[in-house]
Design an enzyme around this catalytic site. Structure first.
Site, PDB file in Angstrom:
ATOM      1  N   GLU A   1     -19.737  -3.857  10.559  1.00  0.00           N
ATOM      2  CA  GLU A   1     -20.497  -2.942  11.476  1.00  0.00           C
ATOM      3  C   GLU A   1     -21.741  -3.813  12.218  1.00  0.00           C
ATOM      4  OE1 GLU A   1     -19.021  -0.930   7.937  1.00  0.00           O
ATOM      5  OE2 GLU A   1     -20.020  -2.678   8.147  1.00  0.00           O
TER       6      GLU A   1
ATOM      7  N   LYS B   1       0.765  -1.288  -0.049  1.00  0.00           N
ATOM      8  CA  LYS B   1       0.107  -0.139  -0.183  1.00  0.00           C
ATOM      9  C   LYS B   1       0.872   1.231   0.059  1.00  0.00           C
ATOM     10  CE  LYS B   1      -4.623   1.351   1.907  1.00  0.00           C
ATOM     11  NZ  LYS B   1      -5.613   1.195   3.133  1.00  0.00           N
TER      12      LYS B   1
ATOM     13  N   ARG C   1     -25.716  -0.187   7.243  1.00  0.00           N
ATOM     14  CA  ARG C   1     -25.770  -1.590   7.338  1.00  0.00           C
ATOM     15  C   ARG C   1     -25.776  -2.402   8.604  1.00  0.00           C
ATOM     16  NH1 ARG C   1     -20.009  -3.037   4.368  1.00  0.00           N
ATOM     17  NH2 ARG C   1     -21.475  -3.717   2.282  1.00  0.00           N
TER      18      ARG C   1
END
Length: 605
Positions: A360, A271, A388
Site C-alpha cells: 500500500e 491453492k 497502512r
C-alpha cells in the site's frame, strides 16, 4: 485405521492423538478436513482456496510442534481454518464468520493456540521476533517460533524489515514457512514473486539434506544453490518442498525444529487443492467467496446489482478510451484487482493498469510522483488496508497537494470479516489530514459523477469512499456539486451520507416520518450556511454514520457549533470505543444500537 475411526476422526481428534497417527491416517484426516471446509464455506462464505491449499502443512505443523508452547503464527491468518479445526473448534466450525460465531481469522479469545491475531498481511515474522525476545525472559513458556508466510506477503516491506533484523540476530532462531502457491489474492506480481517460481538447484539436494553436520552442509551449500535473498541474509534455506506430502513435510519440519539457527522452508502448495473449480482458478475468484453450490461451483451472487468499484472502473474505461486526457490515466491497486472491481479495466486498459502487489505504501508514493510528473493516478484500496499508507497520504500526497484520486472501497461496516477488516476508522484518519477533499456517494450515479468531478474540477487530492454493499446497475452521470442537499420537512433533521443516506431515506418514506434528511456527500467541507440555518430554526439534529465517532462528521459538526453562539439539540449516532466482531452489517448495526430502528427511536414521535 478402521473405517469407523476414519469416519469419526474429526469428532475425536485432538493434538495429542494427532501425533500418534500414521501417514495413512493423516491423509484420511486431511481429506475429512477438506470436506468440512468446503461444506462450511459453501454455506457461510469465506476464504476457500488458501485454506484448501494449506491442510497438509497445518497438520504437519501440529504433528511436529507442541502448540501452544511452540508459537505457530499465521500471516494474515485467513488460512487458519485447519488450525482452528485441529485446536478444539471443530464443533463450532459451522458458525464460521457468523454473528457470535468463530472468526475467519485467528483470535486470542477463541483459543490459546492462536499465537497472534492478524488480518492484514506481513506481520508474522515481526510478531515472531517479539516472541523470541520474550523467550529470553520466559524460556519455559515459549518454545519454537514458527511464522507461516504466504508468497504474496513475503514481498511486503514489513516482512523485509523483520527478515533484516532476524538476519542480524544469529542468537535468535525462527522457523519461517514460505507457503508458495503462486497466488496471493490474485496472481502474484513483481520480480521477487517470479524468482520464487524459478529457483533451481545445481546438484541433487536430497544428498546434501541427508548430511547431518551443519558446518558441512553450510560449507557445501553454495555448490548446490544459486545465490538468493534468503541465503544472502544468512538463513538456512530449503526450496520446493512438496506441501501436500505429509511425510516430506514432517521430515523438513523436524529438521527445522532440531536446527540451532533460523531456517526457511520454501513449501509448494496448490491453492484450492481438493476442489476442482478452486484449483483451476487463475484470477483469484476462489480466494474469498460468497456461499456457493458445491456440485456446480456457482457462487450465490446477486446478479441484478453491482458494486461501486465496478461502476467506477467502467467509467474509467470509457475515460481512458474516449477522453483526450485518458492517456494520462493510471489505475493503481495493491493486490485488490478483483475485490475493487478492476478486472475488466485490467484487461481492457492493460497498459494503464498497475498492480503493485501487497504494498500500500508503495502504491501511494508512486501515485504522488505520478501526479507531480503530470499523470492522473487513481488508486483503489480497501479502507482497512489504506490505513497502512497513512504516512504516505499525509506527507507525500496531501502535503504537496498532489492531484491523486483515491477510491476507498469497503468503507463503513463490512459483513462477516470481523474486527480487522472494518472500514469504520478511515474518516477519522482522513479528517486529520489537510488538503483532502473527502466525498461519499449515496448511489452509483453520484459515485461516477463524483469521479468525473474529481478528475475534471479538482486539482488537489480527492478521497471517494464507498460501501462494499451492492447497488443498482443503472446509473446516470451528472454534474456533481460539492454541497449538502436537504429533502423533506420536519422539526427533526437527519444528516447522513453514503449508502446510509439511501437506506434512511427509504425508511423515512416507508414509516411516513415527518423528518428532513440531508445528503452530506462532501465530508471535508461542512455546509456552514445550512448548519447555521438549522440551528437558528431550532431543528433537532441527528448525525447518522457508520464510522467511529471520534473524527466523524458529527464530531466535526459539534466542533463547528462550539465556535459559534448556537447550541442546537444534536445527537450523534455512530460507533463508540469498539472494534467490530463477526456479523452481518445489519446484525452489527443492531448490536451497537445504530440501526434504522435505533434512528427512529432518536427521532421520536
Amino acid at each position: 485405521a478402521s473405517d469407523v475411526y476414519k469416519r469419526q476422526m474429526l469428532e475425536e481428534i485432538n493434538l495429542i492423538d494427532l501425533k500418534k497417527l500414521n501417514y495413512e491416517q493423516l491423509d484420511s484426516l486431511a481429506k475429512e478436513i477438506r470436506e468440512e471446509i468446503i461444506t462450511v464455506v459453501s454455506k457461510n462464505g469465506g476464504h476457500l482456496a488458501s485454506n484448501l491449499g494449506i491442510v497438509e502443512l497445518t497438520i504437519a505443523l501440529h504433528k511436529v510442534f507442541e502448540s501452544p508452547k511452540d508459537k505457530i503464527i499465521f500471516d494474515v491468518s485467513h488460512q487458519s481454518y485447519t488450525h482452528k479445526i485441529l485446536t478444539g473448534r471443530y464443533q463450532s466450525f459451522a458458525s464460521l464468520r457468523k454473528f457470535k460465531g468463530i472468526s475467519g481469522f485467528t483470535k486470542y479469545d477463541e483459543s490459546i493456540h492462536d499465537a497472534f491475531e492478524a488480518g492484514h498481511s506481513s506481520t508474522a515474522i515481526s510478531a515472531g521476533l517479539g516472541y523470541l525476545e520474550a523467550k529470553k525472559e520466559f524460556p519455559d513458556q515459549i518454545g519454537d517460533v514458527i511464522a507461516v508466510v504466504g508468497d504474496a506477503s513475503i514481498v511486503n516491506g514489513l516482512s523485509f524489515e523483520a527478515l533484516n533484523y532476524l538476519g542480524d540476530h544469529k542468537d535468535q532462531k525462527m522457523i519461517i514457512i514460505l507457503n508458495d502457491n503462486e497466488m496471493g489474492i490474485s496472481k502474484n506480481v513483481g520480480s521477487l514473486a517470479k524468482s520464487y517460481n524459478n529457483i533451481r538447484t545445481k546438484g541433487k539436494m536430497r544428498f546434501i539434506r541427508k548430511i547431518t553436520p551443519i558446518k558441512v552442509k553450510k560449507a557445501l551449500e553454495s555448490t548446490f544453490y544459486e545465490i538468493n535473498l534468503f541465503n544472502s541474509l544468512g538463513f538456512q534455506y530449503f526450496e520446493k518442498i512438496d506441501g501436500h506430502n505429509l511425510k516430506e513435510l514432517v521430515k523438513y519440519l523436524t529438521y527445522a525444529k532440531n536446527a540451532k539457527e533460523s531456517v526457511i522452508l520454501h513449501i509448494m502448495t496448490k491453492k484450492g487443492k481438493g476442489y476442482l473449480p478452486a484449483e483451476k482458478d487463475e484470477l483469484g475468484s476462489w480466494h474469498g467467496v460468497s456461499p456457493f453450490d458445491i456440485k456446480t461451483g456457482i457462487q450465490k451472487k446477486d446478479s441484478t446489482n453491482t458494486t461501486y468499484g465496478h461502476l467506477l472502473a467502467e467509467y474509467l474505461i470509457n475515460f481512458a478510451i474516449h477522453d483526450a486526457k485518458g492517456k494520462l490515466l493510471r489505475v493503481i491497486t495493491p493486490a485488490m484487482t478483483l475485490g475493487s472491481g478492476l478486472e475488466n479495466f485490467a484487461k481492457t486498459c492493460a497498459k494503464q493498469f498497475i498492480d503493485v502487489g501487497i504494498a500500500e505504501e508503495n502504491a501511494a508514493v508512486m501515485a504522488a510522483s505520478m501526479a507531480h510528473a503530470g499523470l492522473l493516478p487513481v488508486l483503489f484500496c480497501y479502507a482497512t488496508f489504506l490505513q497502512r499508507a497513512y504516512d504516505e497520504i499525509l506527507h507525500d500526497i496531501a502535503r504537496s497537494k498532489e492531484h491523486v484520486i483515491i477510491c476507498v472501497d469497503h468503507a463503513g461496516v463490512v459483513s462477516n470479516d470481523g474486527d480487522t477488516h472494518q472500514g469504520i476508522f478511515d474518516l477519522a484518519y482522513f479528517n486529520s489530514i489537510p488538503h483532502l477533499t473527502i466525498l461519499s456517494p449515496k448511489d452509483g450515479s453520484e459515485a461516477i459523477s463524483m469521479l468525473d468531478y474529481a478528475i475534471n474540477e479538482v486539482k488537489t487530492p480527492v478521497i471517494i469512499r464507498y460501501s462494499k454493499e451492492k447497488i443498482a446497475k443503472d446509473v446516470v452521470k451528472y454534474q456533481y456539486l460539492p454541497k449538502w442537499m436537504m429533502e423533506g420537512e420536519g422539526s427533526t433533521v437527519v444528516i447522513t451520507y453514503g449508502i446510509l443516506y439511501q437506506e434512511t431515506k427509504k425508511y423515512i418514506k416507508e414509516h411516513d416520518l415527518k423528518v428532513a434528511i440531508v445528503n452530506a456527500s462532501i465530508l471535508s467541507n461542512l455546509d456552514e450556511e445550512l448548519l447555521i440555518k438549522l440551528a437558528t430554526d431550532e431543528k433537532k439534529l441527528i448525525v447518522y454514520e457508520e464510522v467511529y465517532r471520534k473524527g466523524s462528521l458529527g464530531d466535526a459538526i459539534l466542533r463547528f457549533y462550539n465556535g459559534t453562539n448556537l447550541y442546537p439539540k444534536i445527537k450523534l449516532l455512530a460507533f463508540g470505543e469498539t472494534y467490530l466482531e463477526v456479523g452481518t452489517r445489519e446484525e452489527l448495526l443492531r448490536e451497537y444500537k445504530i440501526s434504522l430502528d435505533d434512528l427512529r427511536k432518536e427521532i421520536g414521535d
